[in-house]
Design a protein around this motif. Structure first.
Motif, short mmCIF file in Angstrom:
data_model
loop_
_atom_site.label_atom_id
_atom_site.label_comp_id
_atom_site.label_asym_id
_atom_site.label_seq_id
_atom_site.Cartn_x
_atom_site.Cartn_y
_atom_site.Cartn_z
N HIS A 1 34.33 32.65 -10.56
CA HIS A 1 34.11 31.36 -11.76
C HIS A 1 35.54 30.97 -12.00
O HIS A 1 36.37 31.86 -12.49
CB HIS A 1 33.23 31.93 -12.63
N ALA B 1 32.29 32.50 -19.09
CA ALA B 1 31.87 31.03 -19.20
C ALA B 1 30.72 30.80 -20.56
O ALA B 1 30.29 29.97 -20.68
CB ALA B 1 30.93 30.68 -17.92
N LEU B 2 30.61 32.05 -21.12
CA LEU B 2 29.73 32.14 -22.29
C LEU B 2 30.29 32.26 -23.57
O LEU B 2 31.53 33.01 -23.58
CB LEU B 2 28.60 33.39 -22.19
N THR B 3 29.70 31.74 -24.73
CA THR B 3 30.13 32.05 -26.00
C THR B 3 29.74 33.52 -26.32
O THR B 3 28.88 34.17 -25.60
CB THR B 3 29.52 31.39 -26.96
N GLU C 1 26.09 33.65 -26.74
CA GLU C 1 25.17 33.73 -25.48
C GLU C 1 25.46 34.78 -24.84
O GLU C 1 24.56 35.28 -24.20
CB GLU C 1 25.88 32.59 -24.53
N ILE D 1 23.29 30.72 -15.23
CA ILE D 1 24.41 30.67 -16.16
C ILE D 1 24.01 29.30 -17.08
O ILE D 1 24.14 29.34 -18.40
CB ILE D 1 25.59 30.35 -15.69
N GLY D 2 23.48 28.09 -16.10
CA GLY D 2 23.02 27.07 -17.15
C GLY D 2 21.84 27.54 -17.99
O GLY D 2 21.77 26.87 -19.16
N LYS E 1 23.53 28.69 -20.90
CA LYS E 1 24.23 27.92 -21.75
C LYS E 1 23.47 26.95 -22.56
O LYS E 1 23.73 26.58 -23.58
CB LYS E 1 25.05 27.06 -20.95
N ALA E 2 22.17 26.86 -22.03
CA ALA E 2 21.16 25.84 -22.77
C ALA E 2 20.35 26.68 -23.85
O ALA E 2 19.46 25.99 -24.46
CB ALA E 2 20.25 25.34 -21.78
#
Length: 238
Positions: free
Chosen positions: A171, A143-145, A148, A107-108, A111-112
């Motif tokens: 989550h 957890a994402l836009t 994303e 997920i990171g 996000k990046a």
């Protein structure tokens, strides 16, 4: 692949039909062999499409004549496992009798904006369990836009995933939403299917997710959902 239903069409689905959308799920860390045996028996009784369990619970005994597939999670629940480990875990699960693998992305990385890395991670697992084995990609949509979500869904399709899936159910950002399911389906089109999981607890929830484009549902309280009730203890549900 099942096409998106209209609201009226989804509302007309009965419990037996909705049951065939469900991966009947048990992913609690304290789950025992006896718990999984009960899960299998309940899945057969309810007529769900599959069960979904942790990989350490394999191999399983599915009763003769029971039309129940076995799905197993991979890189669960954080997704912060090396791709080599995810691929090995997926391959072992298939070797031990799983029909489908539900992997968690990094997920990171999403996000990046590192969607090439997300795609490579998924591709490593796809290579370990080639089609027609089923690969679902858990994107942790809450957890994402929106941007994303679109990027991860595009990466999933490019890597050969069969499904994109909303959530682990673990989550803190939350689980499936109608908005996320609809956006995911719009992004993947007919190139993949969508699984809604995390917080799908009522029959109305199920119908809303199906209407938005989901062709599979991850549900821990399947009996209560199919009876039209809400589980009394939904804490930590998948």
């Amino acid at each position: 692949m099942t096409s998106t239903l209209s609201l009226d069409s989804a509302s007309s689905l009965d419990a037996a039909t909705v049951a065939r959308y469900i991966d009947h799920t048990l992913l609690k860390p304290e789950a025992t062999d006896a718990d999984v045996a009960a899960l299998i028996a309940e899945a057969a009784e309810l007529g769900t499409y599959s069960i979904c369990v942790s990989p350490s619970m394999l191999p399983l005994r599915i009763p003769a004549g029971a039309d129940v597939k076995v799905a197993v999670v991979c890189g669960f629940p954080s997704g912060k496992h090396h791709s080599v480990i995810k691929a090995a875990e997926a391959a072992l699960a298939i070797e031990q009798g799983a029909d489908e693998v539900d992997m968690v992305i990094d997920i990171g990385a999403a996000k990046a904006g590192r969607f090439d890395d997300v795609q490579a991670d998924i591709a490593a697992v796809r290579a370990a369990i080639p089609a027609p084995l089923v690969l679902k990609v858990i994107i942790e949509s809450a957890a994402l836009t929106d941007a994303e979500i679109v990027g991860v869904c595009q990466a999933s399709v490019a890597a050969g995933a069969d499904f994109v899936k909303t959530s682990t159910g673990f989550h803190p950002a939350g689980g499936a939403t109608v908005h996320a399911v609809r956006l995911m389906k719009q992004t993947v089109g007919d190139r993949a299917e969508v699984k809604a999981s995390g917080g799908v607890r009522s029959f109305d929830d199920a119908l809303a997710m199906i209407e938005a484009g989901a062709t599979r549902l991850g549900v821990s309280g399947s009996a209560a959902l199919l009876s039209g009730a809400t589980p009394a203890d939904a804490a930590g549900s998948y």
